[in-house]
Scaffold this active site. Structure first.
Site, PDB file in Angstrom:
ATOM      1  N   HIS A  41       5.230   7.665   5.040  1.00  0.00           N
ATOM      2  CA  HIS A  41       4.950   6.471   5.826  1.00  0.00           C
ATOM      3  C   HIS A  41       6.288   5.779   6.060  1.00  0.00           C
ATOM      4  CE1 HIS A  41       0.500   6.373   5.289  1.00  0.00           C
ATOM      5  NE2 HIS A  41       0.775   7.023   4.179  1.00  0.00           N
ATOM      6  N   HIS A  56       4.047  10.224  -0.005  1.00  0.00           N
ATOM      7  CA  HIS A  56       2.839  10.434  -0.798  1.00  0.00           C
ATOM      8  C   HIS A  56       2.521  11.928  -0.823  1.00  0.00           C
ATOM      9  CE1 HIS A  56       1.357   6.157   0.528  1.00  0.00           C
ATOM     10  NE2 HIS A  56       2.390   6.110  -0.294  1.00  0.00           N
ATOM     11  N   HIS A  63       3.236  13.725   2.836  1.00  0.00           N
ATOM     12  CA  HIS A  63       3.520  13.030   4.085  1.00  0.00           C
ATOM     13  C   HIS A  63       4.314  11.767   3.786  1.00  0.00           C
ATOM     14  CE1 HIS A  63      -0.246  11.236   2.569  1.00  0.00           C
ATOM     15  NE2 HIS A  63       0.185  10.112   3.130  1.00  0.00           N
ATOM     16  N   TYR A 100       0.832  -1.209   0.000  1.00  0.00           N
ATOM     17  CA  TYR A 100       0.000   0.000   0.000  1.00  0.00           C
ATOM     18  C   TYR A 100       0.864   1.255   0.000  1.00  0.00           C
ATOM     19  CZ  TYR A 100      -2.720   3.837   1.953  1.00  0.00           C
ATOM     20  OH  TYR A 100      -3.285   5.070   2.177  1.00  0.00           O
TER      21      TYR A 100
END
Length: 246
Positions: A122, A107, A120, A22
């Protein structure tokens, strides 16, 4: 004052590979068009330089009901350009993760409300600390043996810590990430700064904005969206005004 967002998540067996795909926008997530950059590092030799192979083994061999990975979701200051945001992400990984295996992705989706970009990162990482011992995938995630480390798995960084110690560690990470961002903002000549403290800790009497989620936003009317964005702008103005009086 720049916006600050830092969220800690963790994943158990059954969710790891899906989440890795993801954040890197692979497989069924490849239709997303907001991926800016990815990176990984500190993988053991047996992973062959493939972070997905590492997470596959982690999901298979980590103990039941234990956290297979931890994740930091961190907003990147919009005052930085894309190249500066990428450099900030690399600096954050280096100072926050240290020697632990990691995978990160940046992203930059366009917000459903207000149409503003939302850059941001991850950051997925394992709590397993490499110690220079060459282990198989299965042994890497086995229980640590402090008397004979070569017979057990890599030690978990969170192992043996009580709830209070884990809470203090999380607070320290929040503060560190703010420091890294402010150092970068100062370096590029931006006047904005982030603050990791809550509104209450800063003496700001403004209710924090509630995260709506894509599904809820989708079903909002145009009037509701407009009112929500207007309320957001009002909260930002109030926060800025009260912060200036501190």
């Amino acid at each position: 004052m720049a916006s600050y967002h830092f969220e800690i998540n963790s994943g158990k067996k059954g969710s790891v590979l899906e989440h890795a795909r993801y954040i890197t926008r692979e497989g069924k997530f490849s239709d997303y068009e907001d991926l800016v950059d990815t990176g990984y590092g500190n993988l053991p030799r047996w992973a062959g330089g493939d972070p997905i192979e590492f997470w596959r083994a982690a999901e298979k061999y980590e103990r039941e009901n234990g956290s297979v990975y931890r994740e930091y979701e961190i907003a990147l200051p919009v005052e930085l350009d894309r190249e500066q945001q990428q450099e900030l992400a690399r600096r954050t990984v280096k100072r926050v993760v240290g020697p632990k295996p990691y995978l990160y992705a940046i992203h930059e989706p366009v917000g459903k409300l207000g149409g503003m970009n939302n850059p941001h990162m991850h950051l997925m990482f394992s709590d397993r600390l490499p110690d220079g011992i060459d282990r198989s995938p299965q042994q890497t995630f086995a229980r640590h043996n402090p008397q004979h480390p070569e017979r057990g798995g890599c030690k978990k960084d969170s192992g043996g810590k009580n709830r209070m110690e884990l809470r203090d560690a999380a607070r320290a990470q929040r503060r560190l990430i703010a420091e890294i961002q402010n150092e970068m903002l100062a370096e590029v000549g931006a006047s904005a700064r982030v603050d990791h403290r809550s509104y209450k800790e800063r003496g700001i009497a403004v209710m924090p904005e509630r995260h709506l989620g894509a599904a809820r936003v989708k079903h909002m009317s145009e009037k509701e969206r407009h009112e929500y964005v207007a309320g957001r702008n009002g909260r930002a103005e109030a926060k800025s005004g009260q912060a200036g009086r501190l």
